[in-house]
Design a protein around this motif. Structure first.
Motif, short mmCIF file in Angstrom:
data_model
loop_
_atom_site.label_atom_id
_atom_site.label_comp_id
_atom_site.label_asym_id
_atom_site.label_seq_id
_atom_site.Cartn_x
_atom_site.Cartn_y
_atom_site.Cartn_z
N THR A 278 -10.20 11.87 -0.02
CA THR A 278 -8.97 11.07 -0.04
C THR A 278 -8.80 10.41 -1.41
OG1 THR A 278 -10.22 9.20 0.88
CG2 THR A 278 -9.01 10.59 2.44
N MET B 136 0.83 -1.19 0.00
CA MET B 136 0.00 0.00 0.00
C MET B 136 0.88 1.25 0.00
SD MET B 136 -3.09 -1.09 2.57
CE MET B 136 -4.32 -0.14 1.71
N GLY B 137 0.34 2.41 -0.43
CA GLY B 137 1.08 3.64 -0.47
C GLY B 137 1.22 4.26 0.90
N ASP C 38 -6.46 10.35 -3.48
CA ASP C 38 -5.14 9.81 -3.79
C ASP C 38 -4.69 8.74 -2.81
OD1 ASP C 38 -4.99 11.59 -1.71
OD2 ASP C 38 -3.00 12.35 -2.26
N ALA C 39 -5.59 8.29 -1.94
CA ALA C 39 -5.23 7.31 -0.92
C ALA C 39 -5.68 5.91 -1.30
CB ALA C 39 -5.85 7.71 0.42
N ASP C 40 -4.93 4.91 -0.84
CA ASP C 40 -5.38 3.54 -0.94
C ASP C 40 -6.57 3.36 0.01
OD1 ASP C 40 -3.37 2.66 -2.75
OD2 ASP C 40 -1.95 2.62 -1.08
N VAL C 41 -7.59 2.64 -0.43
CA VAL C 41 -8.82 2.52 0.34
C VAL C 41 -8.95 1.12 0.93
CG1 VAL C 41 -11.34 2.61 0.25
CG2 VAL C 41 -9.98 4.26 -1.06
N LEU C 42 -9.22 1.08 2.23
CA LEU C 42 -9.55 -0.17 2.92
C LEU C 42 -11.02 -0.09 3.31
CD1 LEU C 42 -8.46 -2.86 4.08
CD2 LEU C 42 -7.95 -1.63 6.18
N ASP C 43 -11.86 -0.88 2.68
CA ASP C 43 -13.30 -0.83 2.91
C ASP C 43 -13.62 -1.42 4.28
OD1 ASP C 43 -16.03 -0.72 2.79
OD2 ASP C 43 -16.25 -2.23 1.21
N GLU D 135 -1.34 8.65 7.09
CA GLU D 135 -0.29 9.07 6.18
C GLU D 135 1.05 8.97 6.87
OE1 GLU D 135 0.95 12.78 3.22
OE2 GLU D 135 -0.91 12.86 4.38
N ARG E 248 -0.40 6.85 1.90
CA ARG E 248 -1.70 7.35 2.36
C ARG E 248 -2.73 6.22 2.24
NH1 ARG E 248 -3.21 12.75 2.48
NH2 ARG E 248 -5.09 12.39 1.25
N THR E 249 -3.36 5.93 3.36
CA THR E 249 -4.38 4.89 3.40
C THR E 249 -5.59 5.43 4.14
OG1 THR E 249 -2.67 3.17 3.49
CG2 THR E 249 -4.90 2.53 4.15
#
Length: 433
Positions: A43, A1-2, A45-50, A30, A4-5
């Motif tokens: 967000t 992951m990046g 530009d962030a990786d998303v965790l549902d 971040e 930013r999450t």
């Protein structure tokens, strides 16, 4: 992951009244820190965790644990305190005295992984296995490899055994302080000792002191007179203390750690939870040792909840499930002297976060989030982040060979029992004659 999450769309229990809770909220992380908590955060530009159908909250903080004992799981489940202390420490053949650095490493590594898998992101580890600097280094290596946040309380080795010529407690704390950084914070511990209290004060490190009976409480009162008590000290167990001892702790800003299951298993006396609550002292939960009691905080929280409510009368207010959850998170962080870093989902703090699955038969339908957390178990722990890094995802530890760890622990246990001459108790008991 990046770097930013965003943990998106969960039921958020921040444990920070200024942040609040959300029936559907987001947590933005971040570079290892929490930067925002709220609803529908921007967000893109962030990786998303549902996190739909899940509860998001701070990781649990274990304020007292001897992780090196992991290979001796449940060995003293039937023990009273005298059985535990004699079999672990009395004589050269006692079980603790058989530990090699390799045994320590696997105990610490396996114990840290067990805590992480159960949603505990910070552990105060009372070493008690520092027979040589090599033993200490092995403990730190295991903690470091697991990726858990830890306060490493360098502690003396006890027992009527012949010490190794290389035994270096407490002087080894200087070497550890010079070398450690990152997720591990060095501290001093184990017992109420004037020299240790002075050293901890002089080095400005936390002190974690076992106070197992009223006699040690009276020693604390003497220490207050000498100016040795202060807010950087956490008092473990605090069993059978007189009011005057509690007053000394309260006056000097002390913190308290209670291990409700282990203390009652060993028949050491009624846990001091209510005494700490009566004085509004910061209190966190400990698990003591997996050789005695379970490590998961769901068990610890339920034990504390029922213990306190079982003694409620007209003069005492029953704790709520949220009160217990506070002790497991922010209260624990206070007792670990890390509440400036963890314990709540507060922007600016480090991102030690857990995600619990509420779409499960033991959790749904989700009607009351704090109560549901207390009724969960380790199977509900779906995602765990430490310092923003995902260490457990989709219910599995990341990049961990669990079977390999279990094989190493089994080998360690076999060696410890063989070298000590201890009998197998697979179908009997440590108390069997």
């Amino acid at each position: 992951m990046g770097t930013r999450t965003v943990l998106r769309g969960g039921v958020v229990l921040s444990m920070d009244p200024t942040v609040g809770d959300f029936d559907r909220g987001d947590v933005l992380v971040e570079d290892g820190a929490i930067v925002a908590v709220g609803r529908d955060l921007p967000t893109s530009d962030a990786d998303v965790l549902d996190c739909t159908g899940k509860i998001v909250l701070p990781g649990f903080v274990n304020t007292h644990h001897h992780m090196f004992q992991t290979a001796l799981r449940s060995y003293w489940a039937d023990a009273l305190d005298i059985d535990y202390f004699l079999q672990s420490r009395a004589g050269d053949e006692a079980l603790f005295h058989q530990y090699t650095p390799e045994d320590v490493y696997w105990g610490e590594f396996g114990g840290a992984l067990e805590n992480l898998s159960a949603g505990t992101t910070t552990v105060v580890d009372t070493s008690q296995c520092s027979y040589t600097p090599e033993h200490t280094d092995a403990a730190l290596d295991g903690i470091r490899r697991a990726g858990i946040r830890s306060v490493f309380s360098l502690s003396p080795v006890f027992g009527d055994h012949e010490p190794d010529p290389r035994y270096a407690h407490p002087d080894d704390i200087h070497r550890i302080l010079a070398a450690e950084s990152g997720l591990i914070r060095p501290a001093l511990g184990y017992h109420v000792d004037e020299d240790l209290f002075r050293l901890a004060r002089d080095l400005d490190v936390p002190m974690f002191a076992h106070v197992n009976d009223g006699n040690w409480g009276r020693v604390l009162e003497e220490f207050e007179t000498d100016g040795l008590l202060g807010p950087a000290i956490t008092y473990i167990h605090c069993l059978g203390l007189a009011d005057s001892s509690w007053q000394a702790i309260e006056r000097t800003g002390g913190k308290v750690s209670v291990s409700c299951i282990a203390e009652q298993t060993l028949a050491m006396g009624r846990p001091a939870l209510q005494s700490a609550l009566d004085r509004r002292l910061p209190v966190g939960f400990g698990t003591d040792a997996v050789s005695i009691a379970p490590v998961d905080f769901f068990s610890q929280m339920r034990a504390a909840y029922t213990l306190q409510r079982g003694a409620v009368d007209d003069s005492r207010t029953p704790v709520s499930t949220r009160d217990i959850l506070h002790m497991a998170t922010l209260g624990g962080a206070q007792a670990a002297h890390l509440d400036h870093l963890v314990g709540s989902l507060t922007p600016g703090k480090r991102a030690d976060v857990i995600v619990l699955n509420a779409r499960a038969l033991n959790a749904g339908p989700l009607l009351h989030a704090p109560g549901t957390v207390l009724h969960m178990d380790t199977g509900n722990v779906e995602t765990v982040l430490v310092d923003g890094r995902i260490v457990k995802a989709d219910g599995r530890l990341v990049d961990v060979d669990v079977n390999g760890v279990l094989d190493a622990l089994a080998k360690s246990a076999e060696g410890l029992l063989r070298r000590s001459g201890a009998r197998s108790i697979l179908l009997t008991s440590c108390r069997a004659s």
